[in-house]
Design a protein around this motif. Structure first.
Motif, PDB file in Angstrom:
ATOM      1  N   ARG A  92       0.611  -1.103  -0.039  1.00 56.15           N
ATOM      2  CA  ARG A  92       0.019  -0.008  -0.180  1.00 56.15           C
ATOM      3  C   ARG A  92       0.616   1.305  -0.022  1.00 56.15           C
ATOM      4  O   ARG A  92       0.595   2.157  -0.573  1.00 56.15           O
ATOM      5  CB  ARG A  92      -0.905  -0.087   1.210  1.00 56.15           C
ATOM      6  N   GLU A  93       2.078   1.058   0.617  1.00 56.82           N
ATOM      7  CA  GLU A  93       2.926   2.393   0.535  1.00 56.82           C
ATOM      8  C   GLU A  93       3.665   2.517  -0.507  1.00 56.82           C
ATOM      9  O   GLU A  93       3.684   3.768  -0.972  1.00 56.82           O
ATOM     10  CB  GLU A  93       4.135   2.223   1.941  1.00 56.82           C
ATOM     11  N   HIS A  94       3.738   1.678  -1.336  1.00 57.26           N
ATOM     12  CA  HIS A  94       4.267   1.763  -2.671  1.00 57.26           C
ATOM     13  C   HIS A  94       3.326   2.555  -3.673  1.00 57.26           C
ATOM     14  O   HIS A  94       3.635   3.304  -4.422  1.00 57.26           O
ATOM     15  CB  HIS A  94       4.607   0.445  -3.536  1.00 57.26           C
ATOM     16  N   ARG A  95       1.964   2.688  -3.357  1.00 57.50           N
ATOM     17  CA  ARG A  95       1.136   3.373  -4.016  1.00 57.50           C
ATOM     18  C   ARG A  95       0.913   4.946  -3.395  1.00 57.50           C
ATOM     19  O   ARG A  95       0.067   5.640  -3.823  1.00 57.50           O
ATOM     20  CB  ARG A  95      -0.261   2.755  -3.854  1.00 57.50           C
ATOM     21  N   LEU A  96       1.600   4.904  -2.266  1.00 58.97           N
ATOM     22  CA  LEU A  96       1.607   6.260  -1.583  1.00 58.97           C
ATOM     23  C   LEU A  96       1.880   7.621  -2.762  1.00 58.97           C
ATOM     24  O   LEU A  96       2.982   7.355  -3.387  1.00 58.97           O
ATOM     25  CB  LEU A  96       2.614   6.341  -0.549  1.00 58.97           C
ATOM     26  N   GLU A  97       1.261   8.422  -2.612  1.00 60.42           N
ATOM     27  CA  GLU A  97       1.418   9.716  -3.450  1.00 60.42           C
ATOM     28  C   GLU A  97       1.749  10.956  -2.561  1.00 60.42           C
ATOM     29  O   GLU A  97       1.382  10.939  -1.458  1.00 60.42           O
ATOM     30  CB  GLU A  97       0.173  10.075  -4.407  1.00 60.42           C
ATOM     31  N   GLY A  98       2.592  11.899  -3.141  1.00 50.37           N
ATOM     32  CA  GLY A  98       2.702  12.939  -2.309  1.00 50.37           C
ATOM     33  C   GLY A  98       3.774  13.752  -2.968  1.00 50.37           C
ATOM     34  O   GLY A  98       4.486  13.283  -3.900  1.00 50.37           O
ATOM     35  N   LEU A 147      11.048   2.298  -5.064  1.00 48.70           N
ATOM     36  CA  LEU A 147       9.946   2.038  -3.921  1.00 48.70           C
ATOM     37  C   LEU A 147       8.736   2.640  -3.899  1.00 48.70           C
ATOM     38  O   LEU A 147       7.598   2.112  -3.749  1.00 48.70           O
ATOM     39  CB  LEU A 147      10.622   1.990  -2.647  1.00 48.70           C
ATOM     40  N   TYR A 148       9.064   4.007  -4.335  1.00 51.68           N
ATOM     41  CA  TYR A 148       7.709   4.900  -3.967  1.00 51.68           C
ATOM     42  C   TYR A 148       7.505   5.817  -5.232  1.00 51.68           C
ATOM     43  O   TYR A 148       7.871   6.826  -5.429  1.00 51.68           O
ATOM     44  CB  TYR A 148       7.674   5.602  -2.796  1.00 51.68           C
ATOM     45  N   PRO A 149       7.133   5.108  -6.452  1.00 54.88           N
ATOM     46  CA  PRO A 149       7.277   6.117  -7.710  1.00 54.88           C
ATOM     47  C   PRO A 149       6.307   7.074  -7.874  1.00 54.88           C
ATOM     48  O   PRO A 149       6.526   7.900  -8.636  1.00 54.88           O
ATOM     49  CB  PRO A 149       7.224   4.962  -8.819  1.00 54.88           C
ATOM     50  N   ARG A 150       5.398   7.164  -7.090  1.00 53.13           N
ATOM     51  CA  ARG A 150       4.379   8.236  -7.031  1.00 53.13           C
ATOM     52  C   ARG A 150       4.581   9.277  -6.154  1.00 53.13           C
ATOM     53  O   ARG A 150       3.737  10.365  -6.159  1.00 53.13           O
ATOM     54  CB  ARG A 150       2.759   7.428  -6.748  1.00 53.13           C
ATOM     55  N   ILE A 151       5.736   9.467  -5.260  1.00 53.86           N
ATOM     56  CA  ILE A 151       5.957  10.351  -4.554  1.00 53.86           C
ATOM     57  C   ILE A 151       7.106  11.164  -5.391  1.00 53.86           C
ATOM     58  O   ILE A 151       7.881  10.638  -5.880  1.00 53.86           O
ATOM     59  CB  ILE A 151       6.770   9.927  -3.417  1.00 53.86           C
ATOM     60  N   HIS A 152       6.892  12.480  -5.381  1.00 59.69           N
ATOM     61  CA  HIS A 152       7.633  13.362  -6.242  1.00 59.69           C
ATOM     62  C   HIS A 152       8.495  14.152  -5.045  1.00 59.69           C
ATOM     63  O   HIS A 152       8.093  14.845  -4.214  1.00 59.69           O
ATOM     64  CB  HIS A 152       6.856  14.432  -6.953  1.00 59.69           C
ATOM     65  N   VAL A 153       9.848  13.989  -5.275  1.00 56.76           N
ATOM     66  CA  VAL A 153      10.895  14.657  -4.540  1.00 56.76           C
ATOM     67  C   VAL A 153      11.362  15.811  -5.258  1.00 56.76           C
ATOM     68  O   VAL A 153      11.847  15.598  -6.267  1.00 56.76           O
ATOM     69  CB  VAL A 153      11.884  13.571  -3.995  1.00 56.76           C
ATOM     70  N   GLU A 154      11.470  16.923  -4.547  1.00 67.35           N
ATOM     71  CA  GLU A 154      12.100  18.148  -5.051  1.00 67.35           C
ATOM     72  C   GLU A 154      13.338  18.677  -4.116  1.00 67.35           C
ATOM     73  O   GLU A 154      12.953  18.954  -3.017  1.00 67.35           O
ATOM     74  CB  GLU A 154      11.046  19.222  -5.250  1.00 67.35           C
ATOM     75  N   ALA A 185       4.473  11.066   3.111  1.00 67.10           N
ATOM     76  CA  ALA A 185       5.499  10.986   2.118  1.00 67.10           C
ATOM     77  C   ALA A 185       6.903  11.436   2.826  1.00 67.10           C
ATOM     78  O   ALA A 185       7.809  10.894   2.460  1.00 67.10           O
ATOM     79  CB  ALA A 185       5.045  11.700   0.625  1.00 67.10           C
ATOM     80  N   GLY A 186       6.664  12.547   3.495  1.00 63.23           N
ATOM     81  CA  GLY A 186       7.934  13.033   4.145  1.00 63.23           C
ATOM     82  C   GLY A 186       8.591  12.258   5.106  1.00 63.23           C
ATOM     83  O   GLY A 186       9.698  12.077   5.555  1.00 63.23           O
ATOM     84  N   ILE A 187       7.556  11.495   5.886  1.00 60.37           N
ATOM     85  CA  ILE A 187       7.785  10.458   6.980  1.00 60.37           C
ATOM     86  C   ILE A 187       8.786   9.382   6.209  1.00 60.37           C
ATOM     87  O   ILE A 187       9.855   8.935   6.650  1.00 60.37           O
ATOM     88  CB  ILE A 187       6.838  10.208   7.887  1.00 60.37           C
ATOM     89  N   MET A 188       8.103   8.967   5.087  1.00 61.82           N
ATOM     90  CA  MET A 188       8.531   7.709   4.515  1.00 61.82           C
ATOM     91  C   MET A 188      10.113   8.270   3.908  1.00 61.82           C
ATOM     92  O   MET A 188      10.796   7.285   3.992  1.00 61.82           O
ATOM     93  CB  MET A 188       7.931   7.560   3.369  1.00 61.82           C
ATOM     94  N   LEU A 189      10.366   9.211   3.389  1.00 62.23           N
ATOM     95  CA  LEU A 189      11.638   9.517   3.138  1.00 62.23           C
ATOM     96  C   LEU A 189      12.665   9.748   4.066  1.00 62.23           C
ATOM     97  O   LEU A 189      13.644   9.450   4.150  1.00 62.23           O
ATOM     98  CB  LEU A 189      11.428  11.044   2.179  1.00 62.23           C
TER      99      LEU A 189
END
Length: 292
Positions: free
Chosen positions: A88-94, A119-126, A269-273
């Protein structure tokens, strides 16, 4: 021979009965009828080919086989929950805005972020690199995470790693013999600039600020050509430069700490990163020894 699979629903019913020592209380906990729970236990006993409970009109006790299954059942269900949670986390967006020093942004973070985004392709890191002092004053507003350098003993943020700042000069030239000493540093607000100037003044070594740049590569290129000396982290000392020491009439520099700062109310998403960064830094080898 193919062994039977243990259905998680059957294991949950089994643990409910084992924990409560009662089919009635187990049924209430699972929001099912007693006959449904009894049927599940019979199905499980058929699958494992063993009796799991001894029952009479007043008590329910685990058999030896039942006692053995309890530990396995808990582990199986825990792994099942962990696997489902990860998927489910892999589908995490943010979106996560990350600030970091230039050298870590160039040498460390690209590989770390590549693993995270796989691992989390839907998270956008800037990610933004530069002086982290101004970033810290805007954490929670412009940045969710900041990886910053501090002097040893800082209590702000979470310690990720120790670093050793060192003087560095060209491997082919000897700018450190010039008088006054030409130095290539970063703009005001950089700890390396502050420590270098304070150290030279305390040692009464004449110096001049020959080059100033926000860009790490520019400062290192200037030093490589023998136009000035600079300060780098020993773990990032490029091949084109050599470490310098007090034998080269250069003052010792303070130790540094790399610390993670997290906004007061981080997103999921921030917690995961942040967790990924902690794990990545914990797995990093100690900084290599530099002969000075």
């Amino acid at each position: 021979m193919t062994l039977p699979m243990l259905d998680p629903d059957l294991l949950r019913a089994f643990l409910a009965v084992a924990d409560h020592r009662s089919f009635t209380r187990a049924a209430n906990r699972l929001n099912r009828t007693q006959s449904a729970v009894s049927m599940q236990i019979r199905r499980l006993e058929m699958r494992v080919a063993a009796e799991l409970f001894r029952r009479n009109t007043t008590t329910v006790e685990l058999t030896v086989a039942g006692e053995s299954l309890v530990t396995y059942a808990r582990r199986i269900l825990a792994l099942n929950e962990e696997a489902v949670g990860k998927l489910r986390e892999h589908r995490l967006e943010g979106r996560v805005r990350l600030g970091v020093m230039d050298d870590y942004g160039s040498h460390v973070l690209p590989a770390v972020l590549a693993r995270f985004l796989a691992l989390y392709p839907r998270i956008h890191v800037e990610m933004e690199t530069g002086l982290t002092g101004p970033m810290l004053s805007r954490i929670g507003e412009s940045y969710e995470l900041v990886i910053a350098m501090h002097g040893e003993g800082c209590e702000s943020g979470e310690l990720l790693r120790f670093e050793r700042p060192i003087w560095a000069g060209s491997a082919e030239h000897r700018a450190w013999l010039l008088d006054p000493l030409p130095v290539a540093l970063y703009p005001p607000g950089c700890l390396f600039r502050k420590w270098a100037i304070e150290g030279l003044d305390a040692a009464e070594r004449p110096w001049r600020l020959a080059f100033v740049s926000h860009n790490l590569a520019t400062v290192e290129a200037i030093a490589t050509q023998g136009l000035a000396v600079t300060v780098v982290k020993s773990s990032f000392l490029p091949r084109s430069l050599r470490g310098l020491s007090p034998r080269d009439r250069l003052p010792a520099l303070p130790g540094a700490e790399i610390r993670l700062h997290v906004a007061p109310d981080p997103t999921r998403a921030g917690i995961m990163l942040a967790d990924h960064l902690r794990e990545a830094f914990a797995a990093m080898p100690d900084e290599p020894a530099v002969n000075l």
